[in-house]
Structures are given as C-alpha cells and as structure tokens.
Scaffold this motif. Structure first.
Motif, PDB file in Angstrom:
ATOM      1  N   ALA A  36      39.041  35.242  38.326  1.00  0.00           N
ATOM      2  CA  ALA A  36      38.334  36.386  38.893  1.00  0.00           C
ATOM      3  C   ALA A  36      38.639  36.589  40.373  1.00  0.00           C
ATOM      4  O   ALA A  36      38.750  37.728  40.843  1.00  0.00           O
ATOM      5  CB  ALA A  36      36.825  36.214  38.694  1.00  0.00           C
ATOM      6  N   VAL A  37      38.774  35.488  41.119  1.00  0.00           N
ATOM      7  CA  VAL A  37      39.024  35.615  42.559  1.00  0.00           C
ATOM      8  C   VAL A  37      40.377  36.269  42.814  1.00  0.00           C
ATOM      9  O   VAL A  37      40.508  37.199  43.618  1.00  0.00           O
ATOM     10  CB  VAL A  37      38.952  34.236  43.245  1.00  0.00           C
ATOM     11  CG1 VAL A  37      39.367  34.353  44.711  1.00  0.00           C
ATOM     12  CG2 VAL A  37      37.546  33.664  43.142  1.00  0.00           C
ATOM     13  N   SER A  38      41.407  35.787  42.113  1.00  0.00           N
ATOM     14  CA  SER A  38      42.744  36.352  42.283  1.00  0.00           C
ATOM     15  C   SER A  38      42.780  37.819  41.845  1.00  0.00           C
ATOM     16  O   SER A  38      43.328  38.682  42.545  1.00  0.00           O
ATOM     17  CB  SER A  38      43.766  35.546  41.480  1.00  0.00           C
ATOM     18  OG  SER A  38      45.044  36.126  41.577  1.00  0.00           O
ATOM     19  N   TRP A  42      43.743  41.142  44.322  1.00  0.00           N
ATOM     20  CA  TRP A  42      44.818  42.113  44.114  1.00  0.00           C
ATOM     21  C   TRP A  42      44.269  43.520  43.899  1.00  0.00           C
ATOM     22  O   TRP A  42      44.862  44.497  44.357  1.00  0.00           O
ATOM     23  CB  TRP A  42      45.702  41.687  42.950  1.00  0.00           C
ATOM     24  CG  TRP A  42      46.465  40.431  43.229  1.00  0.00           C
ATOM     25  CD1 TRP A  42      46.344  39.229  42.597  1.00  0.00           C
ATOM     26  CD2 TRP A  42      47.461  40.246  44.252  1.00  0.00           C
ATOM     27  NE1 TRP A  42      47.187  38.302  43.149  1.00  0.00           N
ATOM     28  CE2 TRP A  42      47.891  38.914  44.165  1.00  0.00           C
ATOM     29  CE3 TRP A  42      48.023  41.069  45.214  1.00  0.00           C
ATOM     30  CZ2 TRP A  42      48.860  38.381  45.010  1.00  0.00           C
ATOM     31  CZ3 TRP A  42      48.986  40.553  46.064  1.00  0.00           C
ATOM     32  CH2 TRP A  42      49.395  39.224  45.953  1.00  0.00           C
ATOM     33  N   ARG A  43      43.104  43.624  43.230  1.00  0.00           N
ATOM     34  CA  ARG A  43      42.485  44.946  43.112  1.00  0.00           C
ATOM     35  C   ARG A  43      42.085  45.482  44.487  1.00  0.00           C
ATOM     36  O   ARG A  43      42.288  46.644  44.804  1.00  0.00           O
ATOM     37  CB  ARG A  43      41.246  44.890  42.212  1.00  0.00           C
ATOM     38  CG  ARG A  43      41.536  44.901  40.725  1.00  0.00           C
ATOM     39  CD  ARG A  43      40.315  45.350  39.926  1.00  0.00           C
ATOM     40  NE  ARG A  43      39.081  44.752  40.391  1.00  0.00           N
ATOM     41  CZ  ARG A  43      38.611  43.569  39.996  1.00  0.00           C
ATOM     42  NH1 ARG A  43      39.288  42.865  39.101  1.00  0.00           N
ATOM     43  NH2 ARG A  43      37.490  43.099  40.476  1.00  0.00           N
ATOM     44  N   GLY A  44      41.488  44.598  45.311  1.00  0.00           N
ATOM     45  CA  GLY A  44      41.070  45.026  46.644  1.00  0.00           C
ATOM     46  C   GLY A  44      42.233  45.443  47.515  1.00  0.00           C
ATOM     47  O   GLY A  44      42.145  46.428  48.260  1.00  0.00           O
ATOM     48  N   LEU A  45      43.354  44.706  47.410  1.00  0.00           N
ATOM     49  CA  LEU A  45      44.520  45.042  48.218  1.00  0.00           C
ATOM     50  C   LEU A  45      45.098  46.393  47.805  1.00  0.00           C
ATOM     51  O   LEU A  45      45.458  47.220  48.662  1.00  0.00           O
ATOM     52  CB  LEU A  45      45.584  43.951  48.097  1.00  0.00           C
ATOM     53  CG  LEU A  45      46.854  44.148  48.933  1.00  0.00           C
ATOM     54  CD1 LEU A  45      46.509  44.249  50.410  1.00  0.00           C
ATOM     55  CD2 LEU A  45      47.845  43.016  48.688  1.00  0.00           C
ATOM     56  N   THR A  46      45.192  46.637  46.512  1.00  0.00           N
ATOM     57  CA  THR A  46      45.772  47.907  46.064  1.00  0.00           C
ATOM     58  C   THR A  46      44.860  49.080  46.432  1.00  0.00           C
ATOM     59  O   THR A  46      45.337  50.152  46.794  1.00  0.00           O
ATOM     60  CB  THR A  46      46.063  47.861  44.551  1.00  0.00           C
ATOM     61  OG1 THR A  46      47.144  48.743  44.259  1.00  0.00           O
ATOM     62  CG2 THR A  46      44.876  48.227  43.688  1.00  0.00           C
ATOM     63  N   LEU A  47      43.537  48.868  46.404  1.00  0.00           N
ATOM     64  CA  LEU A  47      42.609  49.927  46.809  1.00  0.00           C
ATOM     65  C   LEU A  47      42.666  50.164  48.317  1.00  0.00           C
ATOM     66  O   LEU A  47      42.540  51.297  48.780  1.00  0.00           O
ATOM     67  CB  LEU A  47      41.182  49.572  46.382  1.00  0.00           C
ATOM     68  CG  LEU A  47      40.919  49.573  44.869  1.00  0.00           C
ATOM     69  CD1 LEU A  47      39.512  49.054  44.573  1.00  0.00           C
ATOM     70  CD2 LEU A  47      41.089  50.976  44.303  1.00  0.00           C
ATOM     71  N   LEU A 156      51.732  45.909  40.164  1.00  0.00           N
ATOM     72  CA  LEU A 156      52.086  45.284  38.883  1.00  0.00           C
ATOM     73  C   LEU A 156      50.893  44.543  38.309  1.00  0.00           C
ATOM     74  O   LEU A 156      50.613  44.606  37.100  1.00  0.00           O
ATOM     75  CB  LEU A 156      53.259  44.308  39.074  1.00  0.00           C
ATOM     76  CG  LEU A 156      54.567  44.910  39.595  1.00  0.00           C
ATOM     77  CD1 LEU A 156      55.566  43.795  39.898  1.00  0.00           C
ATOM     78  CD2 LEU A 156      55.154  45.872  38.574  1.00  0.00           C
ATOM     79  N   HIS A 157      50.180  43.820  39.144  1.00  0.00           N
ATOM     80  CA  HIS A 157      49.066  42.990  38.691  1.00  0.00           C
ATOM     81  C   HIS A 157      47.952  43.827  38.075  1.00  0.00           C
ATOM     82  O   HIS A 157      47.312  43.410  37.101  1.00  0.00           O
ATOM     83  CB  HIS A 157      48.518  42.180  39.875  1.00  0.00           C
ATOM     84  CG  HIS A 157      47.585  41.094  39.473  1.00  0.00           C
ATOM     85  ND1 HIS A 157      48.014  39.821  39.145  1.00  0.00           N
ATOM     86  CD2 HIS A 157      46.227  41.078  39.343  1.00  0.00           C
ATOM     87  CE1 HIS A 157      46.978  39.078  38.833  1.00  0.00           C
ATOM     88  NE2 HIS A 157      45.864  39.817  38.947  1.00  0.00           N
ATOM     89  N   THR A 158      47.709  44.998  38.667  1.00  0.00           N
ATOM     90  CA  THR A 158      46.631  45.861  38.157  1.00  0.00           C
ATOM     91  C   THR A 158      47.114  46.809  37.058  1.00  0.00           C
ATOM     92  O   THR A 158      46.335  47.633  36.570  1.00  0.00           O
ATOM     93  CB  THR A 158      46.038  46.696  39.303  1.00  0.00           C
ATOM     94  OG1 THR A 158      47.081  47.467  39.917  1.00  0.00           O
ATOM     95  CG2 THR A 158      45.388  45.801  40.354  1.00  0.00           C
ATOM     96  N   GLY A 159      48.378  46.723  36.695  1.00  0.00           N
ATOM     97  CA  GLY A 159      48.905  47.556  35.618  1.00  0.00           C
ATOM     98  C   GLY A 159      49.115  49.000  35.990  1.00  0.00           C
ATOM     99  O   GLY A 159      49.216  49.875  35.125  1.00  0.00           O
TER     100      GLY A 159
END
Length: 517
Positions: A36-38, A42-47, A156-159
C-alpha cells in the motif's frame, strides 16, 4: 493479462513487436506485489505531475535559489513538449490505454485518463523540464532527473500508459528542450567579483623579503599539485626568514621568538589555510605588524576576499607596499581564552555540514552536495539548547561571519567586503519545526524554507533567521556543550565555565597586504 494494443483510435499503428513488448512489460509490472505504501507513493507522484504542478513548484524553487534562466528554460521546454505531445503525437499515433481490468485495484487512479495513449504527456513534460534546466544548470538537472524518471514510471505503475508511451514522451520532452536550445542557446553567467572596499594604505615595500618573517604550514593544501612552499618562497624572497612548522610547533611561540630577537621582523607572513592564517593574524595584531598572506590552503577564503588568489598576487602587493585595513572579530570564552576570527565562527552542526558538502561538491555540484550534506547531518545530529544574548532557543546551528556574507543561507559562501564593521549572524532554529525544514533551510536558505513552510505537513515559523550585530553571546543550557569552530578549525569542547562564547567585531584592526583594485 494486458489488453490488446492500439485499436481504432490509432492513426499510425506501432510495429507488432513494440505492441508485444508493451504487453509483456505491463504484465510484469501488474503481477508484482508492491504494498500500500509503494502504491500510494506512485499514485501521489503521478497526481502531483498533473497539469505540470510539480514542475511549476520546482521552477519556484529555482527562482528562490536565484536561477531564473534555469526556471524559464525548464518551463519553456515543458510548454513546447506538451504542445507537441498533445496536438501532434496523440493525433498521429494515439491508441487505447491499458484496460482497467488488468490493473490492480490499489494502483488505479480515481479518474482514469480518457485521451489517446501515445505519447505520455506527463513524461514529456517531466523530461522537457529536467532537460531544459540541465542545459542552464547541470547540477540541478541531475537532481531533477530521478524525479522525472519517477514520474515516467508512475504512469506505468498506475496503468495510465504503456512503456512505448513513456519512451515516446521522454523522447519528445528531451527533443523539445534541445530544439529550444538550438533557437535560444544557454548563456554562461559572467562571474564578477567586486574589489574589496577597505581603505587602502601604504605598507613596508620589498621585492627581496627584507624584514619579512614567514610561517609556512607544509601540510596545507596537500594533494593540489602545488610546488613545495618552502623552496618556492626562499627563491622568490631570498632575504626573508622562513619557518616551516613541524610537529609540536606553536605558532605563537615561534613568532614570539622572532619578535624577541636582535632584528625583529617588520612584516609577519603566512603560507597556509584559513586556520593557520588566523593564528598568525592574531600574533600580527598583538605586535602591531602588517600581515602578508600567501594562499596555501584548500579554499583560502580570507586570501581570496583580499584579492590574493595566487602567490604572485601576494608578492606583487609586497613589492608595491599596498595594503588594506580589514575587519576581524574577537572570539572570547569564560576562562579568558581569546582567538582572532578572520572569516567565520559557528556552533552546532554547521562545521559538519560544510565538511560533508565539500566532500561531494566537486563531483555533484554545490546544490546537490548541499542537499545530501544537510539531510545527513540533520538526521544524525541533535538540536542544541542555548541562550543567544539572554534568550533561550533550541537550534541546529549558529553561524557568525565577519562582515556580510552571501547568499542568505545557513552556510553562505562569499564575503564581498572587508569593512562592513558588523557581524553577519544566521541562526537555524529547531524547536517546533520538522527536521525536514532544518535540512531544507540548511541546504538552500531562507527563501526556499519560506516556500516549503507553505506545505500543509511542514508549516511553522521560519527555520532561518538572519541579522547583523556588533557582538553576540552564546551560552550552553544544561549539559549541552555546543563546541565551536572558527576559520576552518573545530573543537568539540568550549573552554571555561559556564560554556559561553562571545564574538565582537573589531573594525579595521588588521593591516593586510593586498593589491590595488
């Protein structure tokens, strides 16, 4: 399994082998269990990179650091890359994005992008900004490169994208920055040093060294490829008396022996770093003699401030008999011990920070080296409880410079005048502020700290205070012994009880040979 690659919305279809590679990479990324942390990171960075917000914030930091051209080139490159990616790339290639069903639920974005897939606009903007900044300020570009790469991976991580989308975006971003460079080349800043403003005066002149006694520290500046100082000075000043310090020698005793002799010197000279120069300067003040400084250390801060960048510059000033009256400071302790301070004095983690920064700055540049050093020393260190002029404070460090220093940071670099007749004080506070604030202010100064202080989780009063005074007293509270450092020499123990030190500026109290501007 990843969805089939690029359907009706693709104008220029990609080769089949690229589609297969995209599918394989997506499958491997989606199959990994990251936690969950990772996933949240990555979601926070892309946002954060949405609509270029992350890069506008980075540009604000560059402006705060006094690098407007780097900020402007980064944003201009971002704008061009975004234009090419969205108005050209997505219309010519486009394609469908990865299917949501193939993305782990914890990684999915709340609002899935609906625009054509190729290229990744986020990655194009990231690569363009980092490359544009690097063209103006390579060290900052190197610092931003991992962040830009992280934004690319986050897609990529968030699809949100395929690998080829990210690669294409990176190519467009870097290409946009390079295209702008061809149209508007980067300008190398002209570094100008103003001459010192201290009053000029006539001093004893000699081209042979008659009446000059020089203390040489043979260990200063070792490994810099310089000739041995003793033979060099004997050749250039054949009538000078030269003493090379050996183990066990005390500068004060060596000079006292000369002053008590039958033919006392008219000029005291020194070849060495700032610590050795300060020790000889103290004896020159006591004897009322002018000081002749040869830049023999690693950094030679005081010599450079006096325009003595080379041995030849010092010899020219001696031959011409030109000099200046410069400010120094007295550093006094409770037991009566006193030192002459030429450049700076400090308590707390400032000496450790400078040492750590200088260890990395040749390889990484000052900004990155400063950030690394600040994080390390703040993480390892503990705040000090002290009284500053009677007011109790919790601090990371207190820096005191003789005359004004620049820039306005905890660890300023440049002294531009020799006769301001004041002390320049920088206090890095710890109480009620996160360690992150201390590290940011230590590395980049007060303006950047003011920007960081607006973030919700780092709010609080300013971490850095800058002021000018004529004197300052610092006393340890409780069992804390702040130790001290001055002119590159550090001590872990403060002499006397209570653990108190006082710094007081002494205007125009040292005569130094210096060339005319």
């Amino acid at each position: 399994m990843a969805s089939p690659r690029r359907s009706a919305r693709s104008r220029i279809p990609l080769p089949a082998r690229i589609k297969r590679a995209d599918a394989r990479v997506a499958s491997r990324i989606n199959a990994r269990t990251t936690g969950a942390v990772s996933d949240g990171f990555w979601r926070g960075l892309t946002l954060a990179a949405n609509h270029g917000k992350l890069w506008f914030a980075a540009a604000a930091v560059l402006l705060a650091l006094g690098r407007p051209r780097a900020a402007a080139r980064g944003l201009a490159s971002l704008g061009l890359a975004s234009l090419v990616a969205n108005l050209v790339g997505k219309r010519l290639v486009g394609g469908d994005r990865p299917a949501l069903t193939s993305i782990p639920i914890a990684r999915r974005l709340e609002r899935s992008p609906t625009s054509p897939s190729f290229p990744s606009g986020h990655t194009a903007s990231a690569a363009a900004f980092a490359t544009g900044v690097a063209l103006e300020w390579p060290a900052a570009g190197a610092a931003l490169a991992p962040l830009a790469a992280g934004v690319g991976y986050s897609r990529l991580h968030t699809g949100a994208h395929w690998l080829s989308d990210v690669a294409g975006g990176a190519a467009i971003g870097a290409g946009a920055a390079l295209a702008l460079k061809a149209v508007t080349p980067a300008v190398k800043p002209i570094v100008r040093r103003d001459p010192p403003t201290a009053r000029m005066l006539d001093l004893p002149a000699t081209g042979t060294g008659e009446g000059v006694f020089i203390v040489v520290n043979p260990g200063s500046g070792r490994g810099l490829g310089r000739p041995e100082p003793g033979p060099l000075l004997r050749e250039r000043l054949p009538q000078a008396r030269i003493h090379e310090l050996a183990e066990g020698d005390h500068v004060g005793e060596v000079i006292a022996g000369q002053l008590d002799g039958d033919a006392p010197p008219r000029v005291l000279g020194v070849y060495g770093g700032d610590g050795t120069v300060a020790a000889v300067a103290q004896q020159a003040r006591k004897a009322g003699l002018p000081l002749l400084v040869f830049p023999g250390g690693t950094f030679n801060h005081f010599a450079k401030a006096a325009l003595l960048d080379t041995v030849d510059a010092t010899l020219d000033a001696l031959a011409a008999g030109s000099g200046r009256e410069v400010d120094v400071a007295d550093l006094a302790f409770a037991d009566g011990t006193e030192f002459t301070v030429l450049n700076t004095a400090s308590v707390g983690l400032y000496p450790a920070f400078v040492e750590e920064r200088e260890r990395h700055e040749k390889r990484l540049g000052k900004p990155i080296a400063a950030l690394i050093a600040a994080i390390r020393v703040v993480r390892r260190g503990n705040p000090l409880r002290v009284e500053i002029d009677g007011t109790r404070r919790e601090v990371w460090s207190v820096f005191v410079g003789v005359d004004r220093y620049y820039p306005v940071a905890v660890a300023p670099i440049e002294r531009r005048r020799l006769d301001d007749h004041l002390l320049d004080v920088r206090i890095l506070f710890a109480g009620g502020r996160p360690r992150t604030r201390g590290a940011v202010a230590l590395a980049f100064g007060g303006r950047t700290d003011a920007l960081v202080a607006r973030l919700p989780f780092l709010q609080g009063p300013p971490a850095l205070e800058a002021r000018t005074v004529e004197d300052i007293t610092i006393t340890a509270v409780g069992h804390d012994d702040p130790g001290f450092a001055h002119d590159g020499e550090a001590s872990t123990e403060t002499p006397g009880e209570p653990k108190t030190l006082t710094l007081r500026v002494r205007p125009a109290s040292l005569r130094v040979y210096s060339p005319r501007a």
